[in-house]
Motif scaffolding. Sequence first.
Motif, PDB file in Angstrom:
ATOM      1  N   LEU A 231       0.827  -1.196   0.000  1.00 53.28           N
ATOM      2  CA  LEU A 231       0.000   0.000   0.000  1.00 53.28           C
ATOM      3  C   LEU A 231       0.868   1.256   0.000  1.00 53.28           C
ATOM      4  CD1 LEU A 231      -2.713  -1.172   2.555  1.00 53.28           C
ATOM      5  CD2 LEU A 231      -2.828  -1.203   0.055  1.00 53.28           C
ATOM      6  N   TRP A 232       0.245   2.393  -0.399  1.00 50.79           N
ATOM      7  CA  TRP A 232       0.998   3.627  -0.609  1.00 50.79           C
ATOM      8  C   TRP A 232       1.606   4.181   0.674  1.00 50.79           C
ATOM      9  CZ3 TRP A 232      -4.158   3.439   0.261  1.00 50.79           C
ATOM     10  CH2 TRP A 232      -4.678   4.326   1.185  1.00 50.79           C
ATOM     11  N   PHE A 233       0.955   3.933   1.831  1.00 47.85           N
ATOM     12  CA  PHE A 233       1.472   4.507   3.070  1.00 47.85           C
ATOM     13  C   PHE A 233       2.623   3.698   3.658  1.00 47.85           C
ATOM     14  CE2 PHE A 233      -2.223   1.879   4.080  1.00 47.85           C
ATOM     15  CZ  PHE A 233      -1.705   1.008   5.010  1.00 47.85           C
ATOM     16  N   ARG A 234       3.022   2.624   3.007  1.00 47.48           N
ATOM     17  CA  ARG A 234       4.187   1.858   3.441  1.00 47.48           C
ATOM     18  C   ARG A 234       5.279   1.991   2.389  1.00 47.48           C
ATOM     19  NH1 ARG A 234       3.624  -2.519   6.916  1.00 47.48           N
ATOM     20  NH2 ARG A 234       5.774  -2.976   6.325  1.00 47.48           N
ATOM     21  N   GLY A 235       5.778   3.222   2.253  1.00 46.86           N
ATOM     22  CA  GLY A 235       6.799   3.484   1.236  1.00 46.86           C
ATOM     23  C   GLY A 235       8.164   2.962   1.600  1.00 46.86           C
ATOM     24  N   GLY A 236       8.400   2.706   2.898  1.00 47.34           N
ATOM     25  CA  GLY A 236       9.683   2.173   3.323  1.00 47.34           C
ATOM     26  C   GLY A 236      10.827   3.166   3.266  1.00 47.34           C
ATOM     27  N   GLN A 237      10.543   4.476   3.386  1.00 49.24           N
ATOM     28  CA  GLN A 237      11.615   5.462   3.325  1.00 49.24           C
ATOM     29  C   GLN A 237      12.573   5.304   4.504  1.00 49.24           C
ATOM     30  OE1 GLN A 237       8.422   6.231   2.932  1.00 49.24           O
ATOM     31  NE2 GLN A 237       8.157   7.500   1.116  1.00 49.24           N
ATOM     32  N   LEU A 238      13.838   5.525   4.223  1.00 46.33           N
ATOM     33  CA  LEU A 238      14.861   5.481   5.265  1.00 46.33           C
ATOM     34  C   LEU A 238      14.988   6.869   5.868  1.00 46.33           C
ATOM     35  CD1 LEU A 238      17.042   3.974   6.804  1.00 46.33           C
ATOM     36  CD2 LEU A 238      18.640   4.522   4.958  1.00 46.33           C
ATOM     37  N   ASP A 239      14.467   7.032   7.046  1.00 45.91           N
ATOM     38  CA  ASP A 239      14.467   8.314   7.747  1.00 45.91           C
ATOM     39  C   ASP A 239      15.475   8.226   8.891  1.00 45.91           C
ATOM     40  OD1 ASP A 239      13.923  10.484   9.497  1.00 45.91           O
ATOM     41  OD2 ASP A 239      11.921  10.667   8.665  1.00 45.91           O
ATOM     42  N   ASP A 240      16.507   9.068   8.841  1.00 44.73           N
ATOM     43  CA  ASP A 240      17.562   9.015   9.857  1.00 44.73           C
ATOM     44  C   ASP A 240      17.017   9.277  11.262  1.00 44.73           C
ATOM     45  OD1 ASP A 240      19.423   8.401   7.980  1.00 44.73           O
ATOM     46  OD2 ASP A 240      20.229  10.428   7.781  1.00 44.73           O
ATOM     47  N   ALA A 241      16.126  10.265  11.384  1.00 48.68           N
ATOM     48  CA  ALA A 241      15.601  10.596  12.714  1.00 48.68           C
ATOM     49  C   ALA A 241      14.773   9.445  13.274  1.00 48.68           C
ATOM     50  CB  ALA A 241      14.758  11.871  12.630  1.00 48.68           C
ATOM     51  N   ARG A 242      13.963   8.824  12.422  1.00 42.79           N
ATOM     52  CA  ARG A 242      13.140   7.710  12.884  1.00 42.79           C
ATOM     53  C   ARG A 242      14.009   6.513  13.261  1.00 42.79           C
ATOM     54  NH1 ARG A 242       9.850   6.586   8.423  1.00 42.79           N
ATOM     55  NH2 ARG A 242       8.575   8.377   9.020  1.00 42.79           N
ATOM     56  N   LEU A 243      15.036   6.249  12.455  1.00 39.50           N
ATOM     57  CA  LEU A 243      15.915   5.123  12.753  1.00 39.50           C
ATOM     58  C   LEU A 243      16.683   5.363  14.045  1.00 39.50           C
ATOM     59  CD1 LEU A 243      17.149   2.428  11.974  1.00 39.50           C
ATOM     60  CD2 LEU A 243      18.807   3.658  10.551  1.00 39.50           C
ATOM     61  N   THR A 244      17.133   6.593  14.263  1.00 36.84           N
ATOM     62  CA  THR A 244      17.839   6.917  15.504  1.00 36.84           C
ATOM     63  C   THR A 244      16.954   6.680  16.722  1.00 36.84           C
ATOM     64  OG1 THR A 244      19.211   8.557  14.369  1.00 36.84           O
ATOM     65  CG2 THR A 244      19.027   8.741  16.762  1.00 36.84           C
ATOM     66  N   LYS A 245      15.686   7.070  16.629  1.00 31.71           N
ATOM     67  CA  LYS A 245      14.759   6.831  17.742  1.00 31.71           C
ATOM     68  C   LYS A 245      14.568   5.336  17.967  1.00 31.71           C
ATOM     69  CE  LYS A 245      10.037   7.665  19.289  1.00 31.71           C
ATOM     70  NZ  LYS A 245       8.705   8.215  18.942  1.00 31.71           N
ATOM     71  N   ASP A 246      14.519   4.556  16.880  1.00 34.01           N
ATOM     72  CA  ASP A 246      14.371   3.103  17.031  1.00 34.01           C
ATOM     73  C   ASP A 246      15.551   2.505  17.784  1.00 34.01           C
ATOM     74  OD1 ASP A 246      11.917   2.838  15.773  1.00 34.01           O
ATOM     75  OD2 ASP A 246      12.799   2.680  13.780  1.00 34.01           O
ATOM     76  N   LEU A 247      16.751   2.934  17.411  1.00 37.95           N
ATOM     77  CA  LEU A 247      17.945   2.335  18.005  1.00 37.95           C
ATOM     78  C   LEU A 247      18.181   2.798  19.442  1.00 37.95           C
ATOM     79  CD1 LEU A 247      20.395   2.543  14.964  1.00 37.95           C
ATOM     80  CD2 LEU A 247      18.781   0.725  15.558  1.00 37.95           C
ATOM     81  N   LYS A 248      17.824   4.049  19.747  1.00 39.44           N
ATOM     82  CA  LYS A 248      18.098   4.588  21.077  1.00 39.44           C
ATOM     83  C   LYS A 248      16.949   4.401  22.061  1.00 39.44           C
ATOM     84  CE  LYS A 248      21.519   8.110  19.872  1.00 39.44           C
ATOM     85  NZ  LYS A 248      21.879   9.553  19.973  1.00 39.44           N
ATOM     86  N   ASP A 249      15.720   4.335  21.549  1.00 40.95           N
ATOM     87  CA  ASP A 249      14.566   4.293  22.448  1.00 40.95           C
ATOM     88  C   ASP A 249      13.723   3.030  22.286  1.00 40.95           C
ATOM     89  OD1 ASP A 249      15.305   6.825  23.381  1.00 40.95           O
ATOM     90  OD2 ASP A 249      14.129   7.837  21.839  1.00 40.95           O
ATOM     91  N   ASN A 250      13.259   2.775  21.077  1.00 43.08           N
ATOM     92  CA  ASN A 250      12.252   1.725  20.896  1.00 43.08           C
ATOM     93  C   ASN A 250      12.784   0.322  21.184  1.00 43.08           C
ATOM     94  OD1 ASN A 250      10.502   3.750  20.183  1.00 43.08           O
ATOM     95  ND2 ASN A 250      10.688   3.437  17.995  1.00 43.08           N
ATOM     96  N   LEU A 251      13.939  -0.022  20.618  1.00 47.21           N
ATOM     97  CA  LEU A 251      14.487  -1.356  20.879  1.00 47.21           C
ATOM     98  C   LEU A 251      14.883  -1.538  22.343  1.00 47.21           C
ATOM     99  CD1 LEU A 251      16.619  -2.360  17.757  1.00 47.21           C
ATOM    100  CD2 LEU A 251      14.598  -3.506  18.677  1.00 47.21           C
ATOM    101  N   PRO A 252      15.622  -0.592  22.971  1.00 47.51           N
ATOM    102  CA  PRO A 252      15.918  -0.755  24.407  1.00 47.51           C
ATOM    103  C   PRO A 252      14.662  -0.850  25.266  1.00 47.51           C
ATOM    104  CG  PRO A 252      17.377   0.877  23.431  1.00 47.51           C
ATOM    105  CD  PRO A 252      16.369   0.551  22.389  1.00 47.51           C
ATOM    106  N   ALA A 253      13.589  -0.124  24.902  1.00 46.68           N
ATOM    107  CA  ALA A 253      12.346  -0.206  25.669  1.00 46.68           C
ATOM    108  C   ALA A 253      11.715  -1.585  25.536  1.00 46.68           C
ATOM    109  CB  ALA A 253      11.372   0.875  25.213  1.00 46.68           C
ATOM    110  N   PHE A 254      11.768  -2.155  24.329  1.00 44.67           N
ATOM    111  CA  PHE A 254      11.203  -3.485  24.119  1.00 44.67           C
ATOM    112  C   PHE A 254      11.955  -4.531  24.948  1.00 44.67           C
ATOM    113  CE2 PHE A 254      11.419  -7.561  21.877  1.00 44.67           C
ATOM    114  CZ  PHE A 254      10.069  -7.882  21.777  1.00 44.67           C
ATOM    115  N   TYR A 255      13.276  -4.506  24.887  1.00 47.52           N
ATOM    116  CA  TYR A 255      14.063  -5.475  25.645  1.00 47.52           C
ATOM    117  C   TYR A 255      13.967  -5.218  27.148  1.00 47.52           C
ATOM    118  CZ  TYR A 255      16.332  -8.132  21.919  1.00 47.52           C
ATOM    119  OH  TYR A 255      16.582  -8.992  20.896  1.00 47.52           O
TER     120      TYR A 255
END
Length: 648
Positions: A235-259
């Motif tokens: 679908l159009w809303f899943r373009g898969g763009q590589l966003d540096d800010a979003r990826l940084t939040k994933d690595l610093k916040d989202n993954l550590p919060a999950f674990y």
Amino acid sequence: MKYIVATISVMRRAVVLAALTTAALAGPGAAVLFGQQPTTDPGGRAPRVRVDSIIVRGAVRQSEEELRALTALNVGDTVDFRGIQNAIKRLWATGNFKDVQVYADGPPGAQSAKLIVKVEEQAFLADVQFRGLEHLHGTSVTDTLGIKPATYFHPGRVVEAEARMRKQLVQKGFEVRKLTHHLEPMPEYPGESRLVFDVEEGSRVAIAEVDFEGNNMFKDDELRGALDTKKEGFLWFRGGQLDDARLTKDLKDNLPAFYGGNGYIDFQVLGDSVAVDEQTGKARLVIHVEEGPQYQLGNFDVHGNHRYPSEELKRYFDVQKGGLLSGLKFGSSKPDSIQVFDKTSFDAATQKIEQLYRNSGYLYAHVEPIIDKDTTPGKKVVNVSWEVQEGNPAYVAHVTITGNTFTHERVVREQVLLLPGDTYSEELLIQSYRNVQALGFFESPIPMPKIEPNDKGDVDITFEVKEKQTGSINFGTALGGGTGVAGFLGYDQPNLFGQAKAGHLRWEFGQFSNNLEASYTDPAIKQSLISGSLSLFSSRDRFFQFQEGARRRTGASVRFGLPVPSDRSGRTRFFLGYSLARTSYTQFEHSTNANLFGLPPGIQSTVTLNLVRNTLDSPLFPTVGTKQEIEADFSGGPLGGDARFNKY
């Protein structure tokens, strides 16, 4: 003889200020010293000189008079090195020059001198072009920064424009291989230049795969679900763009919060890599992790608390950890059994405890979470605790409203739920902020209230607002084959006299319609808690599709409201209204259908009861809050009239 007393150059990227210790100002034999403190006279004062004249050299597009005015120096003034410094700063602040020099021309030891201001102007832009930029409107960036034709070249603004364009391209999912600028002379416009941005866009970076390395306890699909960065989808809303800010939040916040929520408090991200296929532009994102051991919860204690008992505070962690079902005593977890330590819930509960204290007046309370790992071999247990520093409760000393130049202060204060002498509550402060913003009279969003502690530990609260235009005049016309000429004229003002009184007037006219409606609303009759409104209306229906007749409805309504006593916020109100309307029918001469337009006039007498709760933060574009309304209409019966019905 010339003596440089001050100079500034963009090429050196620094301000070089020469002290006024020249022979012309300090006497024979004095040296020219750059960047040093000026030599003083025997009285300890900096040497001064009288300005005989001011000569400007190098000006091309700006007149000599304009530059003299910018320096703020005048013939006859007595100046020292500080006056020269200030003059140079004023010229430099315009950004129109890349070199500024000031000379003092006079004989050694003279008490007066001629000042020479020598400038070199920046390039003057006649055009701005973008070459190679395809997926971004460059002018949307440059115009915002003031980079446009008929202006001077400003290096700092150009550098900022390049940074913004690079960032926006990356956010759109395109890599930037090259982004530079240069100036081109324009022979057709002598002395002017064209600013050219040279851009080389790479292929669009779309993430086709997101993989993990080093994870043993969780599958890749589980970890992907914790990320905001998603691979492209159908679908159009899943373009898969590589966003540096979003990826940084994933690595610093989202993954550590999950674990952390699953007991892996030693988890860390070792790195990430992106491999791009030059043929397809697709990318594979690989995230390298180290999970570490899983910890279980040991002892849980609370220390330093006096305002609330420990068991009450501990429940915040239990409910946060187990959700709503845990609070209702559902679920399979046993209080006495060893549980996996949920660090994410522990951190969230810590914030809720601090919020609890702030809402109770303990503005300076601090809750320190302590996580102590048991180092006994073979054990993976953590003992946790809260170290509470309550302090003393804070009270509201003053509440100040600023910036309301038209709206009466009473209107704003009625929306503020904290009064001088009240115990400070962050919850009531946030609700007050939303109430003031919901008025719709000020530019939104309004700044958050300022909280300033005084020497007694209490706080002064200041609401800063900025008025905006609230009234509007509306008009329009239309021409159609079925309706002929039609139009409307209206006026709306939700803040009459600056007292939040609302006025509405609208007239619709045309071949098949002639409608008039007017209303007036007072939210605080005679500055009381009672609100009231009065409306009048007269309308003729647009029965242009029928040729038999027309219908006219005229009437008036009145409504009064009171806040519910138990609701301190005042956002829940009970309304009582009454309306009286008369409907008459006119049958045209050629009509033979008397079913509708042959009816006699009818009277409708209605009492309306309303209960409304409105916590929206804006009347037009709300972002938080809710609105609920219950209404009951009773027509006829003891009220009289020809209509008899109830509506809920």
